[in-house]
Scaffold this active site. Structure first.
Site, PDB file in Angstrom:
ATOM      1  N   LYS A 199       0.840  -1.195   0.000  1.00  0.00           N
ATOM      2  CA  LYS A 199       0.000   0.000   0.000  1.00  0.00           C
ATOM      3  C   LYS A 199       0.881   1.253   0.000  1.00  0.00           C
ATOM      4  CE  LYS A 199      -3.384   2.407   2.762  1.00  0.00           C
ATOM      5  NZ  LYS A 199      -4.226   2.421   3.955  1.00  0.00           N
ATOM      6  N   GLU A 205      10.627  -4.585   4.296  1.00  0.00           N
ATOM      7  CA  GLU A 205      10.683  -6.006   3.927  1.00  0.00           C
ATOM      8  C   GLU A 205      10.332  -6.183   2.449  1.00  0.00           C
ATOM      9  OE1 GLU A 205       9.111  -4.760   6.533  1.00  0.00           O
ATOM     10  OE2 GLU A 205       9.180  -6.089   8.285  1.00  0.00           O
ATOM     11  N   GLY A 258      -4.641  -1.596   5.055  1.00  0.00           N
ATOM     12  CA  GLY A 258      -3.822  -2.715   4.565  1.00  0.00           C
ATOM     13  C   GLY A 258      -4.452  -4.075   4.859  1.00  0.00           C
ATOM     14  N   ARG A 259      -4.906  -4.277   6.087  1.00  0.00           N
ATOM     15  CA  ARG A 259      -5.433  -5.596   6.469  1.00  0.00           C
ATOM     16  C   ARG A 259      -6.847  -5.833   5.962  1.00  0.00           C
ATOM     17  NH1 ARG A 259      -4.283  -2.312  10.603  1.00  0.00           N
ATOM     18  NH2 ARG A 259      -5.925  -1.548  11.973  1.00  0.00           N
ATOM     19  N   GLU A 344      -4.148  -6.454  15.098  1.00  0.00           N
ATOM     20  CA  GLU A 344      -3.656  -5.140  14.665  1.00  0.00           C
ATOM     21  C   GLU A 344      -4.784  -4.107  14.771  1.00  0.00           C
ATOM     22  OE1 GLU A 344      -2.078  -4.003  10.522  1.00  0.00           O
ATOM     23  OE2 GLU A 344      -0.254  -4.570  11.550  1.00  0.00           O
ATOM     24  N   HIS A 375      -4.065 -33.038  17.647  1.00  0.00           N
ATOM     25  CA  HIS A 375      -2.891 -33.837  17.988  1.00  0.00           C
ATOM     26  C   HIS A 375      -1.745 -32.948  18.448  1.00  0.00           C
ATOM     27  CE1 HIS A 375      -4.751 -37.521  16.487  1.00  0.00           C
ATOM     28  NE2 HIS A 375      -5.371 -36.692  15.671  1.00  0.00           N
ATOM     29  N   LYS A 486       9.772  -0.668  13.915  1.00  0.00           N
ATOM     30  CA  LYS A 486      10.317  -0.329  12.583  1.00  0.00           C
ATOM     31  C   LYS A 486      11.432   0.717  12.728  1.00  0.00           C
ATOM     32  CE  LYS A 486       6.032  -0.784   9.864  1.00  0.00           C
ATOM     33  NZ  LYS A 486       5.053  -0.051   9.073  1.00  0.00           N
TER      34      LYS A 486
HETATM   35  O1  LIG Z   1       1.156  -2.730   2.280  1.00  0.00           O
HETATM   36  P1  LIG Z   1       2.252  -2.113   3.040  1.00  0.00           P
HETATM   37  O2  LIG Z   1       2.201  -0.620   3.010  1.00  0.00           O
HETATM   38  O3  LIG Z   1       3.585  -2.629   2.557  1.00  0.00           O
HETATM   39  O4  LIG Z   1       2.113  -2.503   4.556  1.00  0.00           O
HETATM   40  C1  LIG Z   1       2.196  -3.827   4.985  1.00  0.00           C
HETATM   41  C2  LIG Z   1       1.692  -4.002   6.376  1.00  0.00           C
HETATM   42  O5  LIG Z   1       2.452  -3.223   7.273  1.00  0.00           O
HETATM   43  C3  LIG Z   1       1.618  -2.653   8.281  1.00  0.00           C
HETATM   44  O6  LIG Z   1       1.491  -1.300   8.024  1.00  0.00           O
HETATM   45  C4  LIG Z   1       2.190  -2.805   9.654  1.00  0.00           C
HETATM   46  O7  LIG Z   1       2.556  -4.085   9.946  1.00  0.00           O
HETATM   47  C5  LIG Z   1       0.289  -3.382   8.090  1.00  0.00           C
HETATM   48  O8  LIG Z   1      -0.774  -2.669   8.586  1.00  0.00           O
HETATM   49  C6  LIG Z   1       0.273  -3.567   6.619  1.00  0.00           C
HETATM   50  O9  LIG Z   1      -0.680  -4.498   6.217  1.00  0.00           O
END
Ligand SMILES: O=P(O)(O)OC[C@H]1O[C@](O)(CO)[C@@H](O)[C@@H]1O
Length: 521
Positions: A199, A205, A258-259, A344, A375, A486
């Site tokens: 987003k 990452e 995002g979620r 979250e 199990h 972060k």
């Molecule tokens: O889609 P992006 O901006 O890479 O964010 C990934 C994820 O990182 C967060 O901002 C924090 O973990 C989430 O809310 C989001 O889904």
């Protein structure tokens, strides 16, 4: 006395009563304490909620303004106050002619246009009309994203596996190089499409993995690498900076959290796997649950009832966790998805106005599919000292007609587990063999895990999180709690690379940095 206090008082007054007594007193308990939407039934009769508790819970929902807040969400008001944003993931699956407005502007045409662009792109990739620059057909799609840009598509790709007839789909999320390495190692860069899903397009990452994938493609196809990339983001300036062609970028607005984003462009990898029509059926299911949530009376409203069960267990009974136990292998990733969606959203310690909460908020959500969990950790669920409310999910029918006997065995196990939790085996000649019983569970039973049902399930949980968040008076749509880690990671990196000193770090962190440098020699 607040209604929360009333609930606790009622719980205290009835805590010794066995749930089985509630069934004895009311032969219609199942009908009274279950709710239905088409071929989906939510049974919460195996909880200690009685008429009086349900009354109090429904009063609480009304008093805390769940309906007004729900209507404000659907109306596009900026209910995400700390970020000044509307919350309109529901608009992504609005299958009606109703306009959805943000600041007086109907956002539906834009959403439909993007959906059509996604469908054209997905269809092109699936048919081979859109190829790599070399003319080679794309055989594999790698979605690079994390959190909401990963968990939903990962879950959906598996849930919709019976409809998967497009290119193979792979997911890379972890910044651990092992993840991208292991996924790419089995693939041919000349026939791989990489989708960078972020987003913000800043998530370290994802951007790190995207660069690694870019080098991997470039090593094979050189300057043609751009033709192997697409992006899903609301930051179109940054996707351009990364060198992704605008016609390969699928954007969405900041009112999609995002979620909550798998219903739009973030679902592109799923759409490529199963096709736009099946993806549309998933949206239909989500929309059906939205309509139900918007219009059904609270006492018959599945997300409201599931939310109230959560409030009862968390705030009246004091159970700090809940287990989500899908007896549906294709919902393998539902618990992980719900961990982000729920924790979250509702893992908050202050109310909307910033004041400290006086009630416990989001519980710990965990789980695994049955029968595997049986199990592993069910021992604790049946005989441990902690009471864990269990949320079972099960389909009446599987997708493998030849394996009907296995599906019967699966369903038998699901029903047997909730029965065992309820009934227990309170007397036995050996205390180690005693099952106390009287342990609560809910069961969501549906005919089959179709795309529509899957959409309904995801939307059900989204709205359940909403209901609980509204009752606690928190903002379920921000996530400030992820920021500090972060920031510190960014500051930590030079120390890990041996470029700084650990002065000012706490003793443990300094000790670990020292150990790292010793171990690395
Ligand atoms: O889609 P992006 O901006 O890479 O964010 C990934 C994820 O990182 C967060 O901002 C924090 O973990 C989430 O809310 C989001 O889904």
């Amino acid at each position: 006395m607040t209604l929360f206090d009333d609930l606790r008082a009622h719980r205290a007054a009835t805590a010794d009563r066995h749930i089985l007594d509630l069934f004895r007193a009311d032969p219609d308990r199942f009908a009274r304490f279950s709710a239905r939407l088409d071929d989906m039934v939510l049974d919460f009769s195996k909880t200690s909620i009685d008429e009086a508790a349900l009354d109090l819970l429904l009063r609480l929902a009304r008093e805390r303004g769940v309906e007004a807040r729900r209507d404000a969400m659907f109306a596009g008001e900026r209910i995400n106050q700390t970020e000044g944003r509307a919350v309109l993931h529901t608009a992504l699956r609005n299958r009606s002619d109703r306009a959805v407005t943000v600041d007086g502007q109907d956002v539906t045409p834009g959403i439909r246009a993007t959906l059509e662009r996604m469908a054209a792109f997905a269809t092109g990739i699936r048919s081979g009309a859109i190829t790599a620059p070399s003319g080679a057909r794309f055989t594999d799609v790698v979605n690079i994203g994390i959190g909401g840009s990963d968990l939903g598509p990962v879950m959906a790709a598996l849930a919709l596996a019976p409809w998967h007839d497009g290119p193979r789909t792979h997911f890379v999320s972890n910044v651990d190089g092992a993840h991208v390495h292991d996924v790419l190692k089995g693939l041919d860069p000349r026939t791989t499409l990489v989708i960078v899903a972020s987003k913000t397009f800043t998530t370290i990452e994802t951007m790190t993995n995207a660069r690694t994938a870019r080098h991997w493609v470039e090593a094979a196809v050189g300057a043609a690498a751009g033709g192997h990339f697409a992006a899903l983001s609301s930051a179109l300036d940054r996707t351009a900076e990364f060198g992704i062609e605008p016609d390969r970028v699928f954007g969405f607005e900041d009112w999609v959290g995002g979620r909550y984003s798998m219903w739009g462009p973030i679902g592109l990898s799923v759409m490529i796997a199963v096709g736009p029509e099946v993806f549309g059926r998933f949206l239909d299911g989500g929309f059906e649950m939205d309509e139900h949530f918007r219009t059904a009376p609270l006492a018959e409203n599945l997300p409201v009832l599931l939310g109230l069960v959560g409030i009862w267990h968390n705030n009246a009974c004091g159970y700090p966790t809940r287990a989500v136990l899908p007896y549906d292998q294709r919902l393998l990733r539902l618990p992980a998805y719900l961990q982000q969606l729920d924790m979250e959203s509702n893992g908050k310690r202050v109310a909307l106005d910033g004041s400290p909460l006086t009630e416990a908020s989001g519980p710990v959500v965990w789980g695994e599919p049955g029968t595997n969990g049986q199990h592993a950790f069910y021992q604790l669920i049946h005989q441990g000292t902690a009471v864990i409310p269990c949320e079972f999910l099960v389909a009446a029918e599987g997708h493998e007609p030849d394996l009907r006997h296995q599906h019967d065995l699966l369903v038998a196990n699901c029903l047997a587990q909730s029965e065992a939790l309820l009934v227990g085996r309170p007397t036995a000649d050996n205390p180690h063999r005693v099952f106390p019983g009287n342990r609560p569970s809910t069961t969501l039973m549906y005919r089959q895990l179709t795309p529509e049902t899957f959409g309904r399930i995801v939307a059900l949980y989204e709205h359940r999180v909403f209901v609980e968040g509204a009752i606690w008076g928190i903002n379920s749509f921000d996530q400030w709690g992820v920021e500090l880690g972060k920031e510190l990671a960014t500051q930590m990196l030079p120390l890990i690379e041996g470029k700084g000193d650990a002065a000012g770090k706490d003793g443990s962190t300094a000790g670990l940095l020292g150990t790292l440098s010793d171990l690395r020699g």
